[in-house]
Design an enzyme around this catalytic site. Structure first.
Site, PDB file in Angstrom:
ATOM      1  N   VAL A  79       0.862  -1.179   0.000  1.00 29.47           N
ATOM      2  CA  VAL A  79       0.000   0.000   0.000  1.00 29.47           C
ATOM      3  C   VAL A  79       0.901   1.233   0.000  1.00 29.47           C
ATOM      4  O   VAL A  79       1.793   1.362   0.836  1.00 29.47           O
ATOM      5  CB  VAL A  79      -0.938  -0.002   1.223  1.00 29.47           C
ATOM      6  CG1 VAL A  79      -1.748   1.282   1.292  1.00 29.47           C
ATOM      7  CG2 VAL A  79      -1.852  -1.211   1.155  1.00 29.47           C
ATOM      8  N   GLU A 170      14.469  -9.597  26.478  1.00 26.74           N
ATOM      9  CA  GLU A 170      14.247 -10.976  26.038  1.00 26.74           C
ATOM     10  C   GLU A 170      15.343 -11.412  25.062  1.00 26.74           C
ATOM     11  O   GLU A 170      15.829 -12.537  25.115  1.00 26.74           O
ATOM     12  CB  GLU A 170      12.858 -11.106  25.396  1.00 26.74           C
ATOM     13  CG  GLU A 170      11.764 -10.881  26.425  1.00 26.74           C
ATOM     14  CD  GLU A 170      10.364 -11.199  25.942  1.00 26.74           C
ATOM     15  OE1 GLU A 170       9.525 -11.538  26.780  1.00 26.74           O
ATOM     16  OE2 GLU A 170      10.102 -11.108  24.733  1.00 26.74           O
TER      17      GLU A 170
HETATM   18  C1  LIG Z   1      10.448  -7.865  18.302  1.00 26.22           C
HETATM   19  C2  LIG Z   1       9.102  -7.444  18.830  1.00 26.22           C
HETATM   20  C3  LIG Z   1       8.625  -7.986  20.012  1.00 26.22           C
HETATM   21  C4  LIG Z   1       7.392  -7.608  20.509  1.00 26.22           C
HETATM   22  N1  LIG Z   1       6.952  -8.171  21.679  1.00 26.22           N
HETATM   23  C5  LIG Z   1       5.730  -7.861  22.132  1.00 26.22           C
HETATM   24  C6  LIG Z   1       5.229  -8.496  23.309  1.00 26.22           C
HETATM   25  O1  LIG Z   1       5.910  -9.319  23.930  1.00 26.22           O
HETATM   26  N2  LIG Z   1       3.968  -8.182  23.727  1.00 26.22           N
HETATM   27  C7  LIG Z   1       3.196  -7.273  23.041  1.00 26.22           C
HETATM   28  O2  LIG Z   1       2.055  -7.049  23.429  1.00 26.22           O
HETATM   29  N3  LIG Z   1       3.652  -6.646  21.944  1.00 26.22           N
HETATM   30  C8  LIG Z   1       4.897  -6.924  21.467  1.00 26.22           C
HETATM   31  N4  LIG Z   1       5.363  -6.300  20.343  1.00 26.22           N
HETATM   32  C9  LIG Z   1       4.537  -5.240  19.709  1.00 26.22           C
HETATM   33  C10 LIG Z   1       3.430  -5.819  18.864  1.00 26.22           C
HETATM   34  O3  LIG Z   1       3.941  -6.821  17.999  1.00 26.22           O
HETATM   35  C11 LIG Z   1       2.787  -4.692  18.063  1.00 26.22           C
HETATM   36  O4  LIG Z   1       2.302  -3.732  18.961  1.00 26.22           O
HETATM   37  C12 LIG Z   1       1.648  -5.195  17.198  1.00 26.22           C
HETATM   38  O5  LIG Z   1       2.139  -6.097  16.235  1.00 26.22           O
HETATM   39  C13 LIG Z   1       0.914  -4.040  16.525  1.00 26.22           C
HETATM   40  O6  LIG Z   1      -0.113  -4.531  15.724  1.00 26.22           O
HETATM   41  P1  LIG Z   1      -0.517  -3.762  14.397  1.00 26.22           P
HETATM   42  O7  LIG Z   1      -1.681  -4.501  13.820  1.00 26.22           O
HETATM   43  O8  LIG Z   1      -0.647  -2.333  14.682  1.00 26.22           O
HETATM   44  O9  LIG Z   1       0.759  -3.911  13.445  1.00 26.22           O
HETATM   45  P2  LIG Z   1       1.513  -5.212  12.949  1.00 26.22           P
HETATM   46  O10 LIG Z   1       1.165  -6.403  13.760  1.00 26.22           O
HETATM   47  O11 LIG Z   1       2.945  -4.827  12.849  1.00 26.22           O
HETATM   48  O12 LIG Z   1       0.937  -5.427  11.478  1.00 26.22           O
HETATM   49  C14 LIG Z   1       1.154  -4.544  10.440  1.00 26.22           C
HETATM   50  C15 LIG Z   1       0.945  -5.267   9.129  1.00 26.22           C
HETATM   51  O13 LIG Z   1       0.874  -4.325   8.090  1.00 26.22           O
HETATM   52  C16 LIG Z   1       1.643  -4.748   6.991  1.00 26.22           C
HETATM   53  N5  LIG Z   1       2.076  -3.546   6.269  1.00 26.22           N
HETATM   54  C17 LIG Z   1       2.768  -2.513   6.785  1.00 26.22           C
HETATM   55  N6  LIG Z   1       2.937  -1.553   5.861  1.00 26.22           N
HETATM   56  C18 LIG Z   1       2.345  -2.007   4.743  1.00 26.22           C
HETATM   57  C19 LIG Z   1       2.186  -1.477   3.444  1.00 26.22           C
HETATM   58  N7  LIG Z   1       2.643  -0.270   3.116  1.00 26.22           N
HETATM   59  N8  LIG Z   1       1.542  -2.209   2.523  1.00 26.22           N
HETATM   60  C20 LIG Z   1       1.056  -3.431   2.840  1.00 26.22           C
HETATM   61  N9  LIG Z   1       1.165  -3.975   4.058  1.00 26.22           N
HETATM   62  C21 LIG Z   1       1.798  -3.283   4.994  1.00 26.22           C
HETATM   63  C22 LIG Z   1       2.781  -5.545   7.625  1.00 26.22           C
HETATM   64  O14 LIG Z   1       3.317  -6.467   6.692  1.00 26.22           O
HETATM   65  C23 LIG Z   1       2.085  -6.210   8.791  1.00 26.22           C
HETATM   66  O15 LIG Z   1       1.564  -7.468   8.443  1.00 26.22           O
HETATM   67  C24 LIG Z   1       6.602  -6.652  19.822  1.00 26.22           C
HETATM   68  C25 LIG Z   1       7.075  -6.114  18.627  1.00 26.22           C
HETATM   69  C26 LIG Z   1       8.322  -6.500  18.138  1.00 26.22           C
HETATM   70  C27 LIG Z   1       8.816  -5.913  16.839  1.00 26.22           C
END
Ligand SMILES: Cc1cc2nc3c(=O)[nH]c(=O)nc-3n(C[C@H](O)[C@H](O)[C@H](O)COP(=O)(O)OP(=O)(O)OC[C@H]3O[C@@H](n4cnc5c(N)ncnc54)[C@H](O)[C@@H]3O)c2cc1C
Length: 405
Positions: A79, A170
């Site tokens: 996107v 971690e």
């Molecule tokens: C290493 C790590 C460890 C973590 N540990 C924890 C934990 O222990 N506990 C906890 O609660 N949270 C944890 N988090 C945080 C948690 O993973 C995020 O808060 C959560 O994933 C946010 O959800 P979201 O739906 O906003 O984004 P995401 O889950 O990141 O999903 C975003 C999606 O959008 C897609 N995307 C992005 N940009 C585009 C684009 N331009 N076009 C098409 N697709 C796109 C990506 O591919 C992805 O699939 C951790 C994060 C990381 C990086």
């Protein structure tokens, strides 16, 4: 609006996937867009980075997860923008019209403008990042075995983790166990005293969201695992061989894992997008922004960028779209905080969950249970459990392959 309204969901992460699922009985067509064909369980990424799990054990194709949902469709696209006036999403495969839009594109590694770190450091945000770290750590040992100069060998075997949040803690704990419990067996000629793991935290505390007692317990556990925890240690530069701190100290190290923070992906705004109490775009009520991408204040502070916030927001945005379709009043979002958890290796964790504060083995068991329950798919749960049990009893890490980028 078309006969059957189209809800476009950007991102199949925690927020987007839960929003799409929660719309399964709504009279809408749901189209989920993601640049990856899988949903990734990011909280276990560090275990892929430290050779404990394979990527496919913590990720699952979106089409497989939602295959039974009749009103669901998926598109593998990047996107690139949104035309709010025309209600169109721009993608790598052309534009797509929507009646409702849910933006859940998540966040990316924040290097805080440190270009040298962007170039030489290793972020941890997606599967390729985790594989890159795994390759680097394992290759460092191979290269160190070939290095005649003791100073350079020590620098190759110095691993720096930057950031004392749950991910950094971690990561450091798992790295220490990979090296001290597993790799020592693979490299019998290695002098383990050459290996150093440092956890650098820029402030005076790690795991800042946790109560003091748990924070102290975490520091002690890290020390017991031979991790050198440094407070008020701010990184100024890294050229691939030397880490310079703001204090002037220079640490020779070839591997720096950057776990110091994330920032919202800049799809519609720089930084997190400030939403209304109902999670909408203030000028375009048909647009919802959720998860890491959304700025939502609770008690005067923005909600943290964690999975439960994204999951609850995803379900709530879907609920509000159903209200809107029925002409009902939309409901404000209220976050139910379930607490925080961090594990620091075998038998060691700190937990502050639903008011229960625990350390050590009990917290570790809580951590195991919660993560297994949250993993998507029975196959993933089973494989992760088997892997963990194998590692626990045999002090092994199955995924110790160095693969080419
Ligand atoms: C290493 C790590 C460890 C973590 N540990 C924890 C934990 O222990 N506990 C906890 O609660 N949270 C944890 N988090 C945080 C948690 O993973 C995020 O808060 C959560 O994933 C946010 O959800 P979201 O739906 O906003 O984004 P995401 O889950 O990141 O999903 C975003 C999606 O959008 C897609 N995307 C992005 N940009 C585009 C684009 N331009 N076009 C098409 N697709 C796109 C990506 O591919 C992805 O699939 C951790 C994060 C990381 C990086």
């Amino acid at each position: 609006m078309t006969a059957t309204p189209t809800v476009v969901v950007v991102g199949g992460g925690f927020g987007g996937l839960n929003a799409a699922r929660a719309l399964r009985r709504a009279p809408v067509n749901v189209v989920l867009l993601d640049r990856n064909n899988y949903h990734l369980f990011q909280p276990l990424l560090y275990q892929v980075a430290t050779a404990g799990l394979e990527p496919e054990e913590i990720a699952r194709p979106v089409r497989a997860i939602l295959r039974r949902q009749k009103n669901f469709d998926f598109r593998l696209v990047d996107v690139t923008g949104v035309d709010f006036a025309q209600r169109q999403v721009a993608t790598s495969a052309g534009s797509l019209a929507y009646d409702f839009l849910i933006l859940s594109q998540g966040s990316e590694t924040n290097f805080f403008g440190l270009d040298s770190m962007r170039q030489h450091g290793l972020g941890l945000k997606d599967i390729p990042d985790a594989i890159r770290i795994r390759n680097r750590v394992l290759a460092s040992f191979e290269h160190a075995m070939l290095e005649p100069d003791p100073e350079r060998r020590r620098a190759m075997l110095t691993f720096i983790v930057v950031g004392g949040g749950p991910t950094g803690v971690e990561m450091a704990g798992a790295l220490s166990e990979l090296i001290r419990l597993v790799l020592v067996k693979d490299y019998p000629r290695l002098n383990i005293k050459d290996v150093r793991i440092l956890l650098l935290e820029g402030t005076d505390k790690i795991l800042a969201a946790m109560p003091e007692r748990l924070r102290e317990a975490a520091v002690k556990t890290l020390w017991r695992k031979w991790i050198d925890v440094r407070f008020n240690a701010v990184v100024a530069d890294f050229d691939g061989e030397l880490v310079r701190l703001k204090s002037g100290e220079v640490i020779p190290a070839h591997t720096v894992i950057w776990a110091a923070g994330v920032k919202a992906r800049p799809l519609v705004s720089q930084g997190r997008f400030r939403v209304t109490p109902t999670l909408q775009h203030p000028e375009h009520p048909e647009v919802y922004v959720i998860g890491d991408a959304a700025h939502f204040e609770d008690g005067g502070r923005p909600l943290p960028m964690v999975a439960p916030v994204a999951i609850q927001m995803g379900k709530h945005a879907a609920r509000n779209i159903r209200h809107a379709l029925r002409g009902e009043t939309l409901q404000p979002f209220h976050y139910r905080d379930q607490g925080t958890l961090a594990t620091i290796g075998r038998n060691a964790a700190v937990a502050d969950v639903y008011g229960v504060k625990a350390t050590g083995f009990l917290a570790w068991v809580m951590w195991l249970g919660i993560h297994i329950v949250q993993l998507i798919g029975f196959r993933n749960k089973l494989f992760v459990l088997v892997n963990w049990a194998w590692d626990y009893f045999f002090y092994e890490r199955a995924a110790r392959l160095i693969t080419r980028d």
